[in-house]
Design a protein around this motif. Structure first.
Motif, mmCIF file in Angstrom:
data_model
loop_
_atom_site.group_PDB
_atom_site.id
_atom_site.type_symbol
_atom_site.label_atom_id
_atom_site.label_comp_id
_atom_site.label_asym_id
_atom_site.label_seq_id
_atom_site.Cartn_x
_atom_site.Cartn_y
_atom_site.Cartn_z
ATOM 1 N N GLY A 40 0.793 -1.218 0.000
ATOM 2 C CA GLY A 40 0.000 0.000 0.000
ATOM 3 C C GLY A 40 0.825 1.267 0.000
ATOM 4 O O GLY A 40 0.349 2.317 0.432
ATOM 5 N N HIS A 41 2.070 1.191 -0.483
ATOM 6 C CA HIS A 41 2.949 2.363 -0.488
ATOM 7 C C HIS A 41 3.297 2.720 -1.933
ATOM 8 O O HIS A 41 3.790 1.884 -2.688
ATOM 9 N N ASP A 42 3.036 3.947 -2.313
ATOM 10 C CA ASP A 42 3.319 4.368 -3.677
ATOM 11 C C ASP A 42 4.802 4.231 -3.999
ATOM 12 O O ASP A 42 5.662 4.323 -3.111
ATOM 13 N N ILE A 43 5.095 4.029 -5.278
ATOM 14 C CA ILE A 43 6.471 3.802 -5.727
ATOM 15 C C ILE A 43 6.950 5.010 -6.513
ATOM 16 O O ILE A 43 6.315 5.431 -7.485
ATOM 17 N N ASN A 44 8.084 5.587 -6.112
ATOM 18 C CA ASN A 44 8.672 6.730 -6.787
ATOM 19 C C ASN A 44 9.554 6.265 -7.934
ATOM 20 O O ASN A 44 10.408 5.392 -7.755
ATOM 21 N N LEU A 45 9.358 6.844 -9.112
ATOM 22 C CA LEU A 45 10.173 6.521 -10.279
ATOM 23 C C LEU A 45 11.294 7.554 -10.433
ATOM 24 O O LEU A 45 11.219 8.660 -9.890
ATOM 25 N N ARG A 50 5.151 8.826 -10.011
ATOM 26 C CA ARG A 50 4.866 7.796 -9.019
ATOM 27 C C ARG A 50 3.887 6.778 -9.574
ATOM 28 O O ARG A 50 3.063 7.087 -10.441
ATOM 29 N N ILE A 51 4.004 5.575 -9.046
ATOM 30 C CA ILE A 51 3.020 4.530 -9.319
ATOM 31 C C ILE A 51 2.210 4.333 -8.042
ATOM 32 O O ILE A 51 2.755 3.995 -6.990
ATOM 33 N N GLY A 52 0.922 4.590 -8.135
ATOM 34 C CA GLY A 52 0.066 4.414 -6.970
ATOM 35 C C GLY A 52 -0.271 2.945 -6.764
ATOM 36 O O GLY A 52 -0.628 2.244 -7.705
ATOM 37 N N THR A 53 -0.134 2.468 -5.547
ATOM 38 C CA THR A 53 -0.474 1.084 -5.224
ATOM 39 C C THR A 53 -1.521 1.093 -4.110
ATOM 40 O O THR A 53 -1.707 2.095 -3.416
ATOM 41 N N LEU A 54 -2.183 -0.024 -3.963
ATOM 42 C CA LEU A 54 -3.190 -0.149 -2.917
ATOM 43 C C LEU A 54 -3.285 -1.603 -2.503
ATOM 44 O O LEU A 54 -3.093 -2.499 -3.318
ATOM 45 N N PRO A 55 -3.537 -1.872 -1.218
ATOM 46 C CA PRO A 55 -3.703 -3.258 -0.776
ATOM 47 C C PRO A 55 -5.033 -3.825 -1.248
ATOM 48 O O PRO A 55 -6.057 -3.142 -1.231
ATOM 49 N N THR A 56 -5.005 -5.059 -1.686
ATOM 50 C CA THR A 56 -6.231 -5.750 -2.098
ATOM 51 C C THR A 56 -6.468 -6.988 -1.254
ATOM 52 O O THR A 56 -7.426 -7.719 -1.493
ATOM 53 N N LYS A 337 9.354 -4.587 -6.649
ATOM 54 C CA LYS A 337 10.517 -3.942 -6.024
ATOM 55 C C LYS A 337 11.397 -3.240 -7.053
ATOM 56 O O LYS A 337 12.058 -2.251 -6.738
ATOM 57 N N SER A 338 11.423 -3.751 -8.270
ATOM 58 C CA SER A 338 12.308 -3.191 -9.298
ATOM 59 C C SER A 338 11.686 -2.023 -10.058
ATOM 60 O O SER A 338 12.368 -1.371 -10.850
ATOM 61 N N LEU A 339 10.405 -1.754 -9.831
ATOM 62 C CA LEU A 339 9.732 -0.693 -10.573
ATOM 63 C C LEU A 339 10.370 0.667 -10.349
ATOM 64 O O LEU A 339 10.375 1.520 -11.240
ATOM 65 N N SER A 340 10.913 0.894 -9.155
ATOM 66 C CA SER A 340 11.485 2.207 -8.830
ATOM 67 C C SER A 340 12.705 2.540 -9.674
ATOM 68 O O SER A 340 13.145 3.693 -9.691
ATOM 69 N N ASP A 341 13.270 1.564 -10.387
ATOM 70 C CA ASP A 341 14.441 1.798 -11.234
ATOM 71 C C ASP A 341 14.068 2.018 -12.697
ATOM 72 O O ASP A 341 14.947 2.232 -13.534
ATOM 73 N N LEU A 342 12.781 1.957 -13.009
ATOM 74 C CA LEU A 342 12.348 1.988 -14.399
ATOM 75 C C LEU A 342 11.732 3.338 -14.772
ATOM 76 O O LEU A 342 11.226 4.069 -13.919
ATOM 77 N N SER A 343 11.776 3.630 -16.061
ATOM 78 C CA SER A 343 11.059 4.795 -16.571
ATOM 79 C C SER A 343 9.572 4.496 -16.558
ATOM 80 O O SER A 343 9.174 3.325 -16.505
#
Length: 383
Positions: A40-45, A50-56, A337-343
Motif C-alpha cells: 500500500g505504499h506508492d512507488i517513486n520513479l 509515481r506509481i500508486g499502489t493499494l492493498p487488495t 521492487k524493481s519498478l522504482s528503477d524503471l522509466s
C-alpha cells in the motif's frame, strides 16, 4: 476461494475461452494476486513520477485491517461485493452469487478491455466474480448478520481420509483466533504505541486465513474455510436466523466456472489480440463432466491444484494436452521492487504495475460510483 480456483481454475477457464497461455497466466496471476497483495505504499520513479499502489488483500500485518475504513476499502470491493438484496443496509451489503451489481461491474470493466491494463482488470474481475460464488450470504464488514451457530455446522459428504485434516484445520483456525482475540481486546485502539507493540507479537503467528476472524463477525470467518472448499456440501444456521442454510459448494463452484468462462469469452470478443490463433475455444458444456470431477475432488489445497494440472496435462480437460505454469507470487513481488528503477514507459510494461492500475479502477468504480447509486456508498473518498 483459494489458490486452486483463483489461479488454476481461472487459468483453465481463460484457456478454454480461447486465450493464449501467456495471457491466461497474466490474468490468472492477477486473480490470485488479489489475495496475496498487501502493498500500500506508492512507488517513486527516477523521473519524479509515481506509481500508486493499494492493498487488495486481508493484510494481517496491519492493525488497520480491523478498522471499518479498511474493511470498506479492501474487503467490500475485492472479496465481498455487495448483492444489494434485502430489507436493510446490512442485508444489502451481503455478497450474492452472480448479483446484478456483479453484472454491472463486468459491464463497466468490459469497456476497459482495450486499455493497457485490460487483461489484468479481467483477472481482478475474475477474483471478485468467483468470490461471489463462495462468499455469498456474508458481508465484508463486521456484522452480527455474519455470525453463525458454530455447533450447527454439519459437513455432509467428507470422505474418511479428510476428516482428520479438516478437524485439524478447524482447531488450528479457532485456536489461533481465540488466542489473538484474547490478546487483541480493545482492537480499535491498535494505532496507539502500546497496542502496536502487542500487534508486533501477534502478527508473527497470524496467517491471511485467520485475519477473517480478527474482527468479530467479519466476513465468513465464523464459518471457517468451509465456503472456500469446492467439494464440500454442508449446512449451518445464522445466529440471527432460525432457518437451516444448505450449501452445495460443487454446484455453486460449477456456476462460477461457467460465469468465468463467459467473462473471458466476452473479453476476447472485445480484445482479440489475446486470443490463441493455434487452438480453438472449448465450449463450457463440453468441459462440465471433467469439471465436475475436478471440483468434486476431495483433497487439501495443494492436491486440488495438482488435480487441475493433471487434468489439463492429460488432455481430458481441453481435448488436448496443456501445461499450467505453477503460480509464483514472488515473481510479481520482485518485479514490484524493481519498478522504482524503471522509466514510466518501461514500468507500464510490467504486469504488476498494470495490476495496480486495474485494482484502482475496480475499487474506485465500486466504492465511488456503483455503491453510492444503490445508497450503499461511502460519504467521503479515500484520501
Amino acid at each position: 476461494m483459494q489458490l486452486d480456483m483463483h489461479y488454476y481454475g481461472t487459468w483453465c477457464m481463460a484457456r478454454a475461452a480461447g486465450m493464449t497461455p501467456e495471457a491466461a497466466t497474466i490474468a490468472a496471476t492477477a486473480a490470485q494476486f488479489v489475495d496475496d497483495n498487501a502493498h500500500g505504499h506508492d512507488i517513486n520513479l527516477p523521473d519524479g513520477s509515481r506509481i500508486g499502489t493499494l492493498p487488495t488483500a486481508h493484510h494481517c500485518d496491519d492493525g488497520n485491517n480491523l478498522l471499518r475504513e479498511d474493511q470498506w476499502h479492501v474487503w467490500v470491493p475485492f472479496h465481498f461485493l455487495p448483492g444489494n438484496e434485502g430489507d436493510d443496509c446490512e442485508q444489502k451489503l451481503q455478497c450474492r452469487a452472480g448479483s446484478q451489481l456483479m453484472r454491472d461491474v463486468i459491464a463497466h470493466h468490459m469497456k476497459q478491455a482495450k486499455k493497457r491494463y485490460g487483461l489484468e482488470l479481467m483477472g481482478v474481475t475474475a477474483h471478485v466474480l468467483m468470490d461471489t460464488y463462495s462468499h455469498y450470504g456474508f458481508s465484508g464488514l463486521s456484522s452480527d448478520d455474519n455470525k453463525i451457530v458454530s455447533s450447527s455446522i454439519r459437513l455432509e459428504n467428507v470422505e474418511p481420509h479428510l476428516n482428520g485434516y479438516l478437524a485439524e484445520k478447524a482447531e488450528e483456525f479457532t485456536g489461533m483466533t481465540r488466542q489473538i482475540m484474547t490478546w487483541g481486546r480493545g482492537v480499535k485502539t491498535l494505532s496507539s504505541r502500546k497496542n502496536r507493540k502487542w500487534w508486533s507479537v501477534i502478527k508473527t503467528s497470524v496467517t491471511s486465513l485467520v485475519a477473517e476472524t480478527l474482527s468479530d463477525g467479519l466476513g465468513h470467518g465464523p464459518a471457517l474455510t468451509y465456503p472456500d472448499r469446492p467439494f464440500l456440501k454442508w449446512s449451518f444456521e445464522y445466529k440471527s436466523k432460525a432457518n437451516l442454510q444448505m450449501r452445495d459448494n460443487p454446484a455453486t463452484f460449477m456456476e462460477g466456472c461457467k460465469a468465468l468462462h463467459k467473462l473471458f469469452t466476452d473479453f476476447l470478443a472485445k480484445n482479440p489480440k489475446y486470443a490463441d490463433q493455434h487452438t480453438s475455444p472449448v465450449p463450457f458444456k463440453n468441459m462440465k463432466p471433467v469439471l465436475k470431477e475436478i471440483i468434486g475432488f476431495q483433497g487439501n489445497k495443494e492436491d486440488r491444484c495438482e488435480q487441475w494440472c493433471r487434468m489439463a496435462k492429460s488432455g481430458v480437460l481441453f481435448d488436448r494436452p496443456d501445461f499450467i505454469p505453477p503460480y509464483n507470487a514472488e515473481i510479481w513481488k520482485n518485479d514490484l521492487k524493481s519498478l522504482s528503477d524503471l522509466s514510466p514507459a518501461n514500468a507500464a510494461k510490467q504486469p504488476v504495475a498494470r495490476f495496480f492500475e486495474a485494482a484502482g479502477v475496480h475499487r474506485d468504480y465500486v466504492l465511488w460510483k456503483l455503491m453510492p447509486e444503490c445508497g450503499l456508498g461511502n460519504t467521503c473518498k479515500l484520501q
